[in-house]
Design a protein around this motif. Sequence first.
Motif, short mmCIF file in Angstrom:
data_model
loop_
_atom_site.label_atom_id
_atom_site.label_comp_id
_atom_site.label_asym_id
_atom_site.label_seq_id
_atom_site.Cartn_x
_atom_site.Cartn_y
_atom_site.Cartn_z
N ARG A 202 -30.62 -41.34 28.26
CA ARG A 202 -30.41 -42.46 29.18
C ARG A 202 -31.52 -43.49 29.06
NH1 ARG A 202 -27.71 -44.13 33.52
NH2 ARG A 202 -28.84 -45.30 35.11
N ARG A 203 -32.76 -43.02 29.07
CA ARG A 203 -33.88 -43.96 28.97
C ARG A 203 -33.80 -44.75 27.68
NH1 ARG A 203 -36.80 -39.54 31.07
NH2 ARG A 203 -37.63 -39.01 29.00
N ARG A 204 -33.53 -44.07 26.60
CA ARG A 204 -33.52 -44.76 25.30
C ARG A 204 -32.34 -45.73 25.20
NH1 ARG A 204 -36.06 -47.61 22.11
NH2 ARG A 204 -35.33 -47.62 19.95
N LEU A 205 -31.18 -45.32 25.65
CA LEU A 205 -30.00 -46.20 25.55
C LEU A 205 -30.13 -47.42 26.45
CD1 LEU A 205 -27.20 -43.47 25.40
CD2 LEU A 205 -27.69 -45.18 23.62
N LEU A 206 -30.71 -47.25 27.64
CA LEU A 206 -30.89 -48.40 28.54
C LEU A 206 -31.95 -49.37 28.02
CD1 LEU A 206 -30.64 -46.74 32.08
CD2 LEU A 206 -28.92 -48.12 30.87
N SER B 299 -21.21 -35.11 21.59
CA SER B 299 -21.08 -33.79 20.98
C SER B 299 -21.65 -32.71 21.90
CB SER B 299 -21.80 -33.75 19.63
OG SER B 299 -23.20 -33.88 19.80
N GLY B 300 -22.64 -33.05 22.70
CA GLY B 300 -23.24 -32.08 23.59
C GLY B 300 -22.64 -32.04 24.99
N GLY B 301 -21.61 -32.86 25.22
CA GLY B 301 -21.00 -32.90 26.54
C GLY B 301 -21.90 -33.51 27.59
N LEU B 302 -22.82 -34.37 27.18
CA LEU B 302 -23.75 -35.02 28.10
C LEU B 302 -23.21 -36.37 28.54
CD1 LEU B 302 -27.10 -34.29 26.21
CD2 LEU B 302 -25.97 -32.88 27.95
N GLN B 303 -23.60 -36.82 29.71
CA GLN B 303 -23.14 -38.11 30.24
C GLN B 303 -24.34 -38.92 30.72
OE1 GLN B 303 -19.84 -37.79 32.98
NE2 GLN B 303 -18.87 -36.16 31.79
N PRO B 304 -25.13 -39.42 29.79
CA PRO B 304 -26.34 -40.16 30.19
C PRO B 304 -26.04 -41.53 30.77
CG PRO B 304 -26.07 -40.21 27.81
CD PRO B 304 -25.04 -39.27 28.33
N LEU B 305 -24.92 -42.13 30.44
CA LEU B 305 -24.56 -43.46 30.94
C LEU B 305 -23.27 -43.38 31.72
CD1 LEU B 305 -25.24 -45.79 27.86
CD2 LEU B 305 -26.82 -45.18 29.71
N THR B 306 -23.15 -44.21 32.73
CA THR B 306 -21.87 -44.36 33.40
C THR B 306 -20.97 -45.22 32.53
OG1 THR B 306 -22.51 -46.39 34.55
CG2 THR B 306 -23.05 -44.27 35.63
N ALA B 307 -19.70 -45.26 32.89
CA ALA B 307 -18.75 -46.08 32.15
C ALA B 307 -19.18 -47.55 32.18
CB ALA B 307 -17.35 -45.91 32.72
N ALA B 308 -19.60 -48.03 33.36
CA ALA B 308 -19.99 -49.43 33.47
C ALA B 308 -21.20 -49.73 32.60
CB ALA B 308 -20.29 -49.76 34.93
N GLU B 309 -22.14 -48.79 32.52
CA GLU B 309 -23.34 -49.01 31.70
C GLU B 309 -23.03 -49.02 30.21
OE1 GLU B 309 -26.68 -46.98 34.67
OE2 GLU B 309 -25.50 -45.74 33.29
N CYS B 310 -21.91 -48.41 29.83
CA CYS B 310 -21.53 -48.35 28.42
C CYS B 310 -20.54 -49.45 28.03
CB CYS B 310 -20.91 -46.98 28.14
SG CYS B 310 -20.76 -46.56 26.39
N ALA B 311 -20.13 -50.26 28.99
CA ALA B 311 -19.07 -51.24 28.75
C ALA B 311 -19.45 -52.23 27.64
CB ALA B 311 -18.73 -51.98 30.04
N GLY C 174 -14.07 -43.65 32.21
CA GLY C 174 -14.24 -44.28 30.90
C GLY C 174 -13.11 -45.22 30.56
N ALA C 175 -11.88 -44.87 30.95
CA ALA C 175 -10.73 -45.72 30.62
C ALA C 175 -10.81 -47.09 31.27
CB ALA C 175 -9.44 -45.01 31.04
#
Length: 627
Positions: A61-65, A82-94, A118-119
């Motif tokens: 999360r820190r790195r992606l933000l 691949s690890g089933g992790l969710q570091p970002l919300t859908a809005a943060e990944c938009a 996500g959709a």
Amino acid sequence: MSTEDLAAAALRRAARDGLATDPAQLVTSAHASPTVRTALAEAWAVTLAAGHGRNAAAVLRRRLLARPPAGEAAFLLDLAESGGLQPLTAAECAAMARSADRAERHAAWRYLAGIAHGAEVLPRVAPRTADRYEALLLAAVWQRAVPGAAAGQAFRQAVRPLPAEAGSGLTVAQSMLLGRLDEPGAGLSGGMSVLLGGLGDALTGTGRVGRVMTLATAGPTDLGRRQPLVVRRGPEHWVMRIPVDAPEPLDPRTAAVHRAALAWWATRLLALPGAAVDVVHARFADDGSLAMAETARRHGARFAFTVTPDPHRTTAERHRDLPVHANSEPAAALRMDLHRIFVADRLVARADLLVTIPGRTGSAELPEHFPQLASQRRPRRIAAPPEGIPPFEPGQHDEALAATLMGRLFAGGDRPDGLDADGSGVRVLLSVGRLHPVKQQDRLVEAWLDAGLHRSTALLLIGGSGSDATPVETGMRGRIAKLLSAEPTARRRIAQWPALPNRQVRVLERALASGRWCGPAIYVCPSAKEEFGLAVLEAMDAGMPAAGPVRGGVPHYIRDGVNGFLLPTGGAGELAERLREVCGLPADRLAEVAARGRGTVAARFSAAAMAEALAAEYTAVVAGTAR
């Protein structure tokens, strides 16, 4: 040694040792080359398995933000997915889902397909609707995020439904991601395409395996034809084609770039109704096989890997005396060998079942090159089932096909694919295989010329793509042309054909063996080594006396001078001398050797026997290995 080399070594050591690493330390290498990222991904998986998922998600999360470069962001999103992790919300990944960078955009879509809401930020239409790969990916993402959504229709149309109920027994997936399943001898397609085709059919006849899915790849040309991604090959043998976003076919040097996408696609295809898989079997030490191991993990399936001690046992010899500078070609070759060794190590570590090539020192040799087997940190089965070839089924048009092929062969020496008609009584040497340095067709031509055999024999080379040759194939053809330029008369005694369908090759071999169109024909495999040599077995089965390399698995079934011949293929001079000896044998002597060779194949090397042995191993590993 560069800083990146040191980072790769540290990451590989961490993965091999199975020790958790601080996720913050791991992601410092996320900007590196694809092969370093492979090591990072393996060390990351070890860390997650040790229970560090929450910390890993926080680090991502820190790195992606912090808005890393697009390529790095794509890789980090794939680590999360691949690890089933969710570091970002859908809005943060938009914003990443709309990125102008293709890799970042696609990774964001794959990530969004598996998280809440996500959709809501996924585009409904790909940026370029004519881009078949992107359109299919987006449709598959929508089908994953919202099953049945209208935006997923293109994916549903591309995957022909499997019957919901398979036959009794296991469901097995086997992969062949390098080369084309239906074009043996072209590009990187070799005997494996023939083996998996026949083996998949045979497995479903054992009573232990109810359904087989053979995983292959589909590049831009295949996708452009809008062919289904799932097609039936046999009654319960299906081919599933994984879309690949690359202008060229996958090869060991490029597979690392596509590892995450391959795993994602394979996971989606094997999640189709009727495809619930019990065993996934991979056979090459490359990143595509790592993707298949990851697919098996996601489905809770057992993973089988066909292991050979290469390039482990030859690396020191190959690189001992080479001048290595960080940016030199020898350094690049060494890096690739070290990467392949690491990948093989990780595949062995991930495998529940290890399959070895029969006839070598086999499982006894493996601990020397894979010391983790000696420690047996966790138990796994090791088996050496026999290899085999599918039976040749005579057809009513075989005679006409044989006449056509032989007419093409003796159409005239002024053609690159023809021989002089007046040479139809001479001895013909046949060699079939993909055009590649390890197959050494150029060395065969050099030895043929050095031995003076162009005066008394003819040579037919079959292999390589037709109109769409790869750079490797073009290079091999160029080397052969240069050798022939020094012997103009030899050009009329050599014919070069692109790869043929396997059935045509087997009909041709029987025509050559019959002696009706030419003198006694001999099959020659000039490879540096063959792990097994399925093409050699097919030639023996056809009734041709066959000669293959002394290095590798061929000596397992050929006894020199008894049922075939062994060739020293390490240099043109020694190969020329041995070829001269074999070609000088009288016809009745060659016929005796050919008859014994045919008997060897009939007695020991059927695809049915191989399928029975493998099916028993699959059944045992599913029954006895907890995941």
